[in-house]
Design a protein around this motif. Structure first.
Motif, mmCIF file in Angstrom:
data_model
loop_
_atom_site.group_PDB
_atom_site.id
_atom_site.type_symbol
_atom_site.label_atom_id
_atom_site.label_comp_id
_atom_site.label_asym_id
_atom_site.label_seq_id
_atom_site.Cartn_x
_atom_site.Cartn_y
_atom_site.Cartn_z
ATOM 1 N N HIS A 112 -3.441 -2.321 2.752
ATOM 2 C CA HIS A 112 -1.998 -2.228 2.522
ATOM 3 C C HIS A 112 -1.524 -3.362 1.623
ATOM 4 O O HIS A 112 -2.182 -4.402 1.537
ATOM 5 C CB HIS A 112 -1.273 -2.259 3.867
ATOM 6 N N PRO A 113 -0.374 -3.167 0.944
ATOM 7 C CA PRO A 113 0.563 -2.051 1.100
ATOM 8 C C PRO A 113 0.013 -0.761 0.495
ATOM 9 O O PRO A 113 -0.587 -0.778 -0.566
ATOM 10 C CB PRO A 113 1.790 -2.532 0.332
ATOM 11 N N VAL A 131 4.314 1.504 0.985
ATOM 12 C CA VAL A 131 5.507 0.839 0.464
ATOM 13 C C VAL A 131 5.137 0.147 -0.842
ATOM 14 O O VAL A 131 3.991 -0.245 -1.047
ATOM 15 C CB VAL A 131 6.082 -0.188 1.468
ATOM 16 N N GLU A 167 3.820 1.774 14.263
ATOM 17 C CA GLU A 167 4.755 2.450 13.378
ATOM 18 C C GLU A 167 6.203 2.240 13.819
ATOM 19 O O GLU A 167 6.470 1.804 14.931
ATOM 20 C CB GLU A 167 4.440 3.951 13.352
ATOM 21 N N SER A 225 3.934 -5.880 5.563
ATOM 22 C CA SER A 225 4.453 -5.353 4.302
ATOM 23 C C SER A 225 5.799 -4.667 4.508
ATOM 24 O O SER A 225 6.731 -4.842 3.710
ATOM 25 C CB SER A 225 3.458 -4.355 3.696
ATOM 26 N N ARG A 226 5.898 -3.884 5.568
ATOM 27 C CA ARG A 226 7.175 -3.229 5.862
ATOM 28 C C ARG A 226 8.237 -4.238 6.262
ATOM 29 O O ARG A 226 9.424 -4.075 5.937
ATOM 30 C CB ARG A 226 6.989 -2.196 6.980
ATOM 31 N N GLU A 281 -0.075 -3.967 7.237
ATOM 32 C CA GLU A 281 0.864 -2.886 6.938
ATOM 33 C C GLU A 281 2.227 -3.186 7.550
ATOM 34 O O GLU A 281 3.266 -2.982 6.916
ATOM 35 C CB GLU A 281 0.308 -1.561 7.480
#
Length: 266
Positions: A166-167, A170, A112, A146-147, A143
């Motif tokens: 994911h995403p 977002v 994260e 994607s960010r 994930e």
């Protein structure tokens, strides 16, 4: 009666601790790279492999280095060498690859925030000859990827999502970059149902690749992951599909005018 309750509590605590120890041991074995991953992480006369600064870097030796590269985020808890065979396959074709390790392997919030994105930025900065990047990731690494494309779009030319739901947090539906997403119908973690729920967060033009009989673990070279479904196709079959789609995306990216080296530069 009170003594019986205490004994029952002790038994439950003992069983719980034993189950936790078994689960941790299983995970330590399951997420470790297998022989194929370990072998592919060794340098040879075709591909140079360097480990350091929170990443594994695979660079071609025999063929000229292209201006397109692959930045790939590992799955949570997975040994990054589990993706070495995929990275070597791309490097053999002339594409530099950086496999980024998640902080603490993604445990305790390691996947994260911005530190993991910074690791990707650092990897890209260390290879200034690469002007266009395909950003990819497996499972939780998807994930992160994607960010990343939203937070740091400079130099990003395409997105590769592998075995991930994911995403989810977002919205990439307005993304104009090419997106390829590989899913497996026996995936017990990024299940078809979870993937379908987040489909609207991807661009309509996303290239979807479904691997019939594939599971979550066989997208990398590591053991059977807790919670996964049992695959009905050989690992090599699933890996080859992943390798082919990754190479296709890299080739397509390299063919775009923005990522084609100019005559003057060559």
């Amino acid at each position: 009666m009170a003594g019986l309750i205490k004994r029952i509590k002790r038994v439950w605590i003992t069983l719980g601790l034993a189950a936790t120890a078994v689960f941790i041991l299983w995970c330590l074995v399951a997420y470790r790279a297998n022989a194929d991953g370990l072998s592919a992480s060794l340098p040879d006369d075709r591909v140079d492999v360097v480990h350091g600064n929170d990443r594994w870097v695979f660079e071609p030796r025999a063929s000229p280095t292209r201006t397109v590269g692959l930045l790939f985020f590992s799955g949570a808890l997975v040994d990054p060498r589990a993706y070495a065979r995929l990275a070597r396959h791309a490097a053999d074709a002339g594409y530099p690859v950086a496999v980024v390790e998640l902080p603490r392997r993604g445990a305790l919030g390691g996947a994260e925030g911005s530190p993991v994105l910074q690791r990707g930025r650092n990897a890209m900065a260390a290879m200034p000859e690469v002007h266009c990047w395909v950003i990819g990731g497996h499972s939780r690494g998807g994930e992160v990827a994607s960010r990343y494309v939203l937070a740091h779009p400079d130099g990003v030319a395409a997105l590769l999502l592998v075995g991930t739901s994911h995403p989810r947090d977002v919205d990439l539906s307005a993304l104009t970059l090419p997106v390829t997403k590989l899913v497996a119908d026996r995936d017990g973690l990024a299940t078809p149902e979870r993937v379908a729920r987040n489909r609207h967060l991807l661009p309509p033009a996303t290239h979807w690749v479904e691997i019939a009989g594939g599971n979550h673990s066989q997208f990398g070279d590591y053991g059977f992951q807790p919670g996964d479904g049992f695959a009905r196709v050989p690992r090599q079959t699933q890996w080859q599909r992943l390798a082919d789609e990754t190479r296709r995306l890299l080739d397509d990216t390299a063919a775009t005018p923005a990522c084609t080296p100019s005559i003057e530069a060559s």
